[in-house]
Motif scaffolding. Structure first.
Motif, PDB file in Angstrom:
ATOM      1  N   LEU A 136       0.825  -1.212   0.000  1.00  0.00           N
ATOM      2  CA  LEU A 136       0.000   0.000   0.000  1.00  0.00           C
ATOM      3  C   LEU A 136       0.859   1.261   0.000  1.00  0.00           C
ATOM      4  CD1 LEU A 136      -2.713  -1.078   2.545  1.00  0.00           C
ATOM      5  CD2 LEU A 136      -3.060  -0.628   0.113  1.00  0.00           C
ATOM      6  N   VAL A 191       2.090   0.162  -4.876  1.00  0.00           N
ATOM      7  CA  VAL A 191       0.791   0.095  -5.547  1.00  0.00           C
ATOM      8  C   VAL A 191       0.938   0.180  -7.061  1.00  0.00           C
ATOM      9  CG1 VAL A 191      -1.314   1.399  -5.936  1.00  0.00           C
ATOM     10  CG2 VAL A 191      -0.593   0.886  -3.629  1.00  0.00           C
ATOM     11  N   LEU A 217      -6.568  -6.351   3.168  1.00  0.00           N
ATOM     12  CA  LEU A 217      -5.943  -5.217   2.480  1.00  0.00           C
ATOM     13  C   LEU A 217      -6.754  -3.949   2.733  1.00  0.00           C
ATOM     14  CD1 LEU A 217      -3.720  -4.556   0.175  1.00  0.00           C
ATOM     15  CD2 LEU A 217      -5.611  -4.757  -1.415  1.00  0.00           C
ATOM     16  N   ALA A 226      -5.589  -0.767   4.901  1.00  0.00           N
ATOM     17  CA  ALA A 226      -5.554   0.505   4.178  1.00  0.00           C
ATOM     18  C   ALA A 226      -6.298   1.588   4.951  1.00  0.00           C
ATOM     19  CB  ALA A 226      -6.156   0.329   2.790  1.00  0.00           C
ATOM     20  N   TYR A 233      -1.789   5.174   4.429  1.00  0.00           N
ATOM     21  CA  TYR A 233      -2.153   4.369   3.254  1.00  0.00           C
ATOM     22  C   TYR A 233      -3.418   4.927   2.604  1.00  0.00           C
ATOM     23  CZ  TYR A 233       0.778   1.037   5.859  1.00  0.00           C
ATOM     24  OH  TYR A 233       1.765   0.443   6.566  1.00  0.00           O
ATOM     25  N   GLY A 289      -4.749   3.369  -2.691  1.00  0.00           N
ATOM     26  CA  GLY A 289      -3.966   2.226  -3.174  1.00  0.00           C
ATOM     27  C   GLY A 289      -4.868   1.061  -3.563  1.00  0.00           C
ATOM     28  N   VAL A 290      -5.816   0.747  -2.673  1.00  0.00           N
ATOM     29  CA  VAL A 290      -6.740  -0.354  -2.936  1.00  0.00           C
ATOM     30  C   VAL A 290      -7.552  -0.044  -4.192  1.00  0.00           C
ATOM     31  CG1 VAL A 290      -8.615  -1.755  -1.991  1.00  0.00           C
ATOM     32  CG2 VAL A 290      -6.895  -0.799  -0.465  1.00  0.00           C
TER      33      VAL A 290
END
Ligand SMILES: [Zn+2]
Ligand SMILES: [Zn+2]
Length: 175
Positions: free
Chosen positions: A35, A39, A62, A66, A72, A76-77
Motif C-alpha cells: 500500500l 501500488v 488489504l 488501508a 495508506y 492504493g486499494v
C-alpha cells in the motif's frame, strides 16, 4: 545464536503460537509495503493481475489495513482493483477465459510459514528451554509441522516437545 534465532526467541517469549504471530506480522508488513510504496510498481501489479486480485480473506485484510492507517488510505486499494476490473472487462470483451492463479499474498505467507518452521526446527535445541518456560503454545498445525521436521533433523527433541506441549495445553486449559 544468530539473528534469526534471536527473532524466533522473541516470538517465543509471548503467549499464543509463535509461528502464527510471526506470520500475522509478516502479512501486515507486506500489505503495508504494497500500500505504501508498491501500488503502482509493475511487478506487483503483474502479481495481482495473475491472480486477478486477492482471495476474499486477503482482499478484506488489504482494505482493513488501508483504512486503519492514514498513511495508506483507500487510494492504493482503489488503484489495484481498478486495474483488476479493467483486465476483467477486457476478458469479457474478448471472450477469453481468464485463468486465475493462487492469491499472491497466500503464496507469500505460505513460503514464509515454511521458512519459519524450518528455521525453528534448525534452532530448536537452543530454543526449547525458552519454549518450555514461556506462555507460548504452538497451535496444532504448527506443532505438527515442526514435529515432522524435528523427526528428520533432531528426533531426540520430539519427545521433549511432545511433553512440553501436553503440559502447556493442560496448564492453559486450567487457567
Ligand atoms: Zn500457529
Ligand atoms: Zn490470500
Amino acid at each position: 545464536m544468530d539473528l534469526i534465532g534471536i527473532y524466533l526467541r522473541e516470538a517465543i517469549q509471548e503467549s499464543g503460537c509463535p509461528v502464527c504471530r510471526i506470520l500475522k506480522k509478516y502479512e501486515e508488513d507486506i500489505i503495508g509495503q504494497i500500500l505504501y510504496e508498491h501500488v503502482s510498481s509493475p511487478s506487483v501489479r503483474e502479481k495481482f493481475s495473475e491472480s486477478l486480485g486477492l482471495c476474499p480473506y486477503h482482499a478484506w485484510k488489504l482494505k482493513e489495513i488501508a483504512y486503519s492507517n492514514p498513511l495508506y488510505g483507500g487510494l492504493g486499494v482503489a488503484i489495484i482493483y481498478e486495474h483488476m476490473l479493467s483486465i476483467y472487462i477486457n476478458s469479457l470483451k474478448s471472450k477469453k477465459n481468464l485463468e486465475e492463479k493462487k492469491c499472491y499474498l497466500c503464496d507469500l505467507v505460505e513460503i514464509k510459514e515454511q521458512h519459519t518452521i524450518e528455521a525453528l526446527s534448525d534452532r530448536f535445541s537452543e530454543l526449547i528451554e525458552d519454549y518450555k518456560n514461556s506462555e507460548a503454545i504452538l497451535c496444532k498445525k504448527h506443532y505438527e509441522e515442526l514435529m515432522l521436521l524435528l523427526r528428520k533433523r533432531s528426533p531426540e527433541l520430539t519427545e521433549e516437545l511432545r511433553k512440553i506441549q501436553i503440559k502447556s495445553l493442560k496448564h492453559s486449559n486450567l487457567s
